[in-house]
Design a protein around this motif. Structure first.
Motif, PDB file in Angstrom:
ATOM      1  N   LEU A  34     -12.469   1.481   4.912  1.00 46.48           N
ATOM      2  CA  LEU A  34     -11.765   2.714   4.558  1.00 46.48           C
ATOM      3  C   LEU A  34     -11.414   2.782   3.074  1.00 46.48           C
ATOM      4  CD1 LEU A  34      -9.298   2.892   7.586  1.00 46.48           C
ATOM      5  CD2 LEU A  34     -11.479   4.119   7.311  1.00 46.48           C
ATOM      6  N   ASN A  35     -11.673   1.706   2.336  1.00 45.36           N
ATOM      7  CA  ASN A  35     -11.349   1.629   0.903  1.00 45.36           C
ATOM      8  C   ASN A  35      -9.856   1.843   0.660  1.00 45.36           C
ATOM      9  OD1 ASN A  35     -11.958   1.210  -1.840  1.00 45.36           O
ATOM     10  ND2 ASN A  35     -12.141   3.412  -2.195  1.00 45.36           N
ATOM     11  N   ILE A  36      -9.038   1.126   1.449  1.00 46.24           N
ATOM     12  CA  ILE A  36      -7.579   1.212   1.302  1.00 46.24           C
ATOM     13  C   ILE A  36      -6.998  -0.084   0.739  1.00 46.24           C
ATOM     14  CG2 ILE A  36      -7.293   3.000   3.040  1.00 46.24           C
ATOM     15  CD1 ILE A  36      -6.478   0.823   5.046  1.00 46.24           C
ATOM     16  N   PHE A  37      -7.802  -1.122   0.652  1.00 44.19           N
ATOM     17  CA  PHE A  37      -7.456  -2.404   0.040  1.00 44.19           C
ATOM     18  C   PHE A  37      -8.765  -3.144  -0.158  1.00 44.19           C
ATOM     19  CE2 PHE A  37      -7.208  -2.984   4.623  1.00 44.19           C
ATOM     20  CZ  PHE A  37      -8.073  -4.050   4.815  1.00 44.19           C
ATOM     21  N   LYS A  38      -8.719  -4.273  -0.828  1.00 42.30           N
ATOM     22  CA  LYS A  38      -9.887  -5.129  -1.010  1.00 42.30           C
ATOM     23  C   LYS A  38      -9.524  -6.545  -0.591  1.00 42.30           C
ATOM     24  CE  LYS A  38     -12.409  -1.860  -2.581  1.00 42.30           C
ATOM     25  NZ  LYS A  38     -13.473  -1.296  -1.772  1.00 42.30           N
ATOM     26  N   THR A  39     -10.546  -7.314  -0.232  1.00 50.65           N
ATOM     27  CA  THR A  39     -10.300  -8.681   0.216  1.00 50.65           C
ATOM     28  C   THR A  39     -11.022  -9.688  -0.681  1.00 50.65           C
ATOM     29  OG1 THR A  39     -12.193  -8.698   1.727  1.00 50.65           O
ATOM     30  CG2 THR A  39     -10.078  -7.954   2.629  1.00 50.65           C
ATOM     31  N   PHE A  40     -10.559 -10.922  -0.595  1.00 50.54           N
ATOM     32  CA  PHE A  40     -11.225 -12.047  -1.249  1.00 50.54           C
ATOM     33  C   PHE A  40     -11.396 -13.156  -0.231  1.00 50.54           C
ATOM     34  CE2 PHE A  40      -6.703 -12.796  -1.859  1.00 50.54           C
ATOM     35  CZ  PHE A  40      -6.555 -14.155  -1.610  1.00 50.54           C
ATOM     36  N   THR A  62     -10.659  -4.421 -14.969  1.00 51.95           N
ATOM     37  CA  THR A  62     -11.519  -3.722 -15.936  1.00 51.95           C
ATOM     38  C   THR A  62     -12.125  -2.439 -15.362  1.00 51.95           C
ATOM     39  OG1 THR A  62     -13.427  -5.081 -15.323  1.00 51.95           O
ATOM     40  CG2 THR A  62     -12.089  -5.832 -17.190  1.00 51.95           C
ATOM     41  N   ASN A  63     -11.842  -2.140 -14.110  1.00 55.33           N
ATOM     42  CA  ASN A  63     -12.344  -0.934 -13.454  1.00 55.33           C
ATOM     43  C   ASN A  63     -11.164  -0.138 -12.899  1.00 55.33           C
ATOM     44  OD1 ASN A  63     -15.493  -1.118 -13.335  1.00 55.33           O
ATOM     45  ND2 ASN A  63     -14.725  -3.191 -12.953  1.00 55.33           N
ATOM     46  N   ASP A  64     -10.411   0.450 -13.825  1.00 54.88           N
ATOM     47  CA  ASP A  64      -9.178   1.153 -13.455  1.00 54.88           C
ATOM     48  C   ASP A  64      -9.393   2.257 -12.434  1.00 54.88           C
ATOM     49  OD1 ASP A  64      -7.740  -0.445 -15.229  1.00 54.88           O
ATOM     50  OD2 ASP A  64      -7.864   1.019 -16.858  1.00 54.88           O
ATOM     51  N   ASP A  65     -10.413   3.082 -12.606  1.00 58.60           N
ATOM     52  CA  ASP A  65     -10.629   4.206 -11.693  1.00 58.60           C
ATOM     53  C   ASP A  65     -10.895   3.734 -10.270  1.00 58.60           C
ATOM     54  OD1 ASP A  65     -10.253   5.962 -13.797  1.00 58.60           O
ATOM     55  OD2 ASP A  65     -12.403   6.301 -14.122  1.00 58.60           O
ATOM     56  N   GLU A  66     -11.698   2.698 -10.140  1.00 64.21           N
ATOM     57  CA  GLU A  66     -12.012   2.145  -8.820  1.00 64.21           C
ATOM     58  C   GLU A  66     -10.757   1.571  -8.164  1.00 64.21           C
ATOM     59  OE1 GLU A  66     -15.117  -1.176  -7.019  1.00 64.21           O
ATOM     60  OE2 GLU A  66     -15.282  -0.580  -9.111  1.00 64.21           O
ATOM     61  N   ARG A  67      -9.974   0.842  -8.949  1.00 65.24           N
ATOM     62  CA  ARG A  67      -8.733   0.233  -8.444  1.00 65.24           C
ATOM     63  C   ARG A  67      -7.736   1.314  -8.033  1.00 65.24           C
ATOM     64  NH1 ARG A  67      -6.944  -1.836 -12.916  1.00 65.24           N
ATOM     65  NH2 ARG A  67      -5.360  -0.240 -13.169  1.00 65.24           N
ATOM     66  N   GLU A  68      -7.562   2.315  -8.873  1.00 67.44           N
ATOM     67  CA  GLU A  68      -6.590   3.378  -8.584  1.00 67.44           C
ATOM     68  C   GLU A  68      -7.002   4.219  -7.380  1.00 67.44           C
ATOM     69  OE1 GLU A  68      -3.533   3.894  -9.839  1.00 67.44           O
ATOM     70  OE2 GLU A  68      -3.855   1.978 -10.837  1.00 67.44           O
ATOM     71  N   GLU A  69      -8.296   4.477  -7.232  1.00 66.75           N
ATOM     72  CA  GLU A  69      -8.763   5.243  -6.068  1.00 66.75           C
ATOM     73  C   GLU A  69      -8.425   4.503  -4.773  1.00 66.75           C
ATOM     74  OE1 GLU A  69     -12.881   6.838  -3.978  1.00 66.75           O
ATOM     75  OE2 GLU A  69     -12.978   5.983  -5.998  1.00 66.75           O
ATOM     76  N   CYS A  70      -8.655   3.207  -4.773  1.00 68.94           N
ATOM     77  CA  CYS A  70      -8.351   2.387  -3.603  1.00 68.94           C
ATOM     78  C   CYS A  70      -6.846   2.386  -3.333  1.00 68.94           C
ATOM     79  CB  CYS A  70      -8.873   0.973  -3.815  1.00 68.94           C
ATOM     80  SG  CYS A  70      -8.661  -0.114  -2.402  1.00 68.94           S
ATOM     81  N   ALA A  71      -6.029   2.266  -4.373  1.00 68.91           N
ATOM     82  CA  ALA A  71      -4.568   2.259  -4.211  1.00 68.91           C
ATOM     83  C   ALA A  71      -4.081   3.590  -3.643  1.00 68.91           C
ATOM     84  CB  ALA A  71      -3.896   1.966  -5.549  1.00 68.91           C
ATOM     85  N   ILE A  72      -4.620   4.689  -4.123  1.00 71.40           N
ATOM     86  CA  ILE A  72      -4.234   6.009  -3.612  1.00 71.40           C
ATOM     87  C   ILE A  72      -4.651   6.150  -2.156  1.00 71.40           C
ATOM     88  CG2 ILE A  72      -4.747   8.482  -3.808  1.00 71.40           C
ATOM     89  CD1 ILE A  72      -4.855   7.997  -6.901  1.00 71.40           C
ATOM     90  N   ASN A  73      -5.855   5.704  -1.832  1.00 69.85           N
ATOM     91  CA  ASN A  73      -6.315   5.743  -0.440  1.00 69.85           C
ATOM     92  C   ASN A  73      -5.400   4.918   0.460  1.00 69.85           C
ATOM     93  OD1 ASN A  73      -8.529   7.280  -1.207  1.00 69.85           O
ATOM     94  ND2 ASN A  73      -9.956   5.559  -1.191  1.00 69.85           N
ATOM     95  N   GLY A  74      -4.982   3.756  -0.019  1.00 73.39           N
ATOM     96  CA  GLY A  74      -4.088   2.903   0.754  1.00 73.39           C
ATOM     97  C   GLY A  74      -2.743   3.563   0.999  1.00 73.39           C
ATOM     98  N   GLN A  75      -2.217   4.199  -0.030  1.00 71.89           N
ATOM     99  CA  GLN A  75      -0.930   4.877   0.125  1.00 71.89           C
ATOM    100  C   GLN A  75      -1.037   6.020   1.131  1.00 71.89           C
ATOM    101  OE1 GLN A  75       0.758   7.025  -3.265  1.00 71.89           O
ATOM    102  NE2 GLN A  75       2.696   5.978  -2.818  1.00 71.89           N
ATOM    103  N   LYS A  76      -2.073   6.810   1.034  1.00 65.10           N
ATOM    104  CA  LYS A  76      -2.276   7.905   1.994  1.00 65.10           C
ATOM    105  C   LYS A  76      -2.399   7.361   3.412  1.00 65.10           C
ATOM    106  CE  LYS A  76      -4.588  11.113  -1.144  1.00 65.10           C
ATOM    107  NZ  LYS A  76      -5.887  11.735  -1.489  1.00 65.10           N
ATOM    108  N   MET A  78       0.828  -1.205   0.000  1.00 63.92           N
ATOM    109  CA  MET A  78       0.000   0.000   0.000  1.00 63.92           C
ATOM    110  C   MET A  78       0.865   1.259   0.000  1.00 63.92           C
ATOM    111  SD  MET A  78      -3.387  -0.912   2.252  1.00 63.92           S
ATOM    112  CE  MET A  78      -2.582  -0.689   3.801  1.00 63.92           C
ATOM    113  N   GLY A  79       1.963   1.250   0.735  1.00 62.20           N
ATOM    114  CA  GLY A  79       2.845   2.407   0.783  1.00 62.20           C
ATOM    115  C   GLY A  79       3.473   2.739  -0.556  1.00 62.20           C
ATOM    116  N   SER A  80       3.639   1.742  -1.399  1.00 58.22           N
ATOM    117  CA  SER A  80       4.220   1.978  -2.725  1.00 58.22           C
ATOM    118  C   SER A  80       3.177   2.485  -3.719  1.00 58.22           C
ATOM    119  CB  SER A  80       4.866   0.695  -3.264  1.00 58.22           C
ATOM    120  OG  SER A  80       3.868  -0.245  -3.622  1.00 58.22           O
ATOM    121  N   GLY A  81       1.917   2.530  -3.294  1.00 56.57           N
ATOM    122  CA  GLY A  81       0.855   2.996  -4.186  1.00 56.57           C
ATOM    123  C   GLY A  81       0.232   1.906  -5.028  1.00 56.57           C
ATOM    124  N   SER A  82       0.505   0.658  -4.673  1.00 54.73           N
ATOM    125  CA  SER A  82      -0.076  -0.467  -5.413  1.00 54.73           C
ATOM    126  C   SER A  82      -1.424  -0.856  -4.814  1.00 54.73           C
ATOM    127  CB  SER A  82       0.853  -1.678  -5.363  1.00 54.73           C
ATOM    128  OG  SER A  82       2.055  -1.392  -6.032  1.00 54.73           O
TER     129      SER A  82
END
Length: 99
Positions: A45-51, A66-80, A25-29
């Protein structure tokens, strides 16, 4: 990579947070990790997702590829979240406290 998988739960007594968790998460992934009892509140908190299992993991991989915006928003939230709540001084202190 677009998605980093973490499947550490069963080897850590149903505790999914490990150093890799914070580094990813710190790397922005975007982190997709196996669900564990200690993740319920954090996932809100939408900072990662689980399975939950292999089929769910595959389904979510397809969804987030297939949902880049959703994935990227979560990655940015995780990094923050990691930047605001964790640093290596704190992590080293936590590790030392366990030994």
């Amino acid at each position: 990579s677009k998605i980093v998988l973490n499947d550490y739960v069963h080897s850590n007594g149903d505790n999914a947070v490990n150093l890799r968790f914070k580094e990813v998460m710190g790397s922005g992934s975007f982190l997709l990790t196996r669900n564990a009892s200690n993740l319920f509140e954090l996932e809100k908190l939408n900072i990662f997702k689980t399975f939950s299992d292999i089929d769910d993991c595959i389904h979510k991989i397809k969804h987030y590829l297939t949902n880049d915006d959703e994935r990227e928003e979560c990655a940015i939230n995780g990094q923050k979240y990691v930047f605001e709540n964790h640093n290596y001084s704190q992590i080293i202190h936590e590790i030392r406290g366990k030994f």
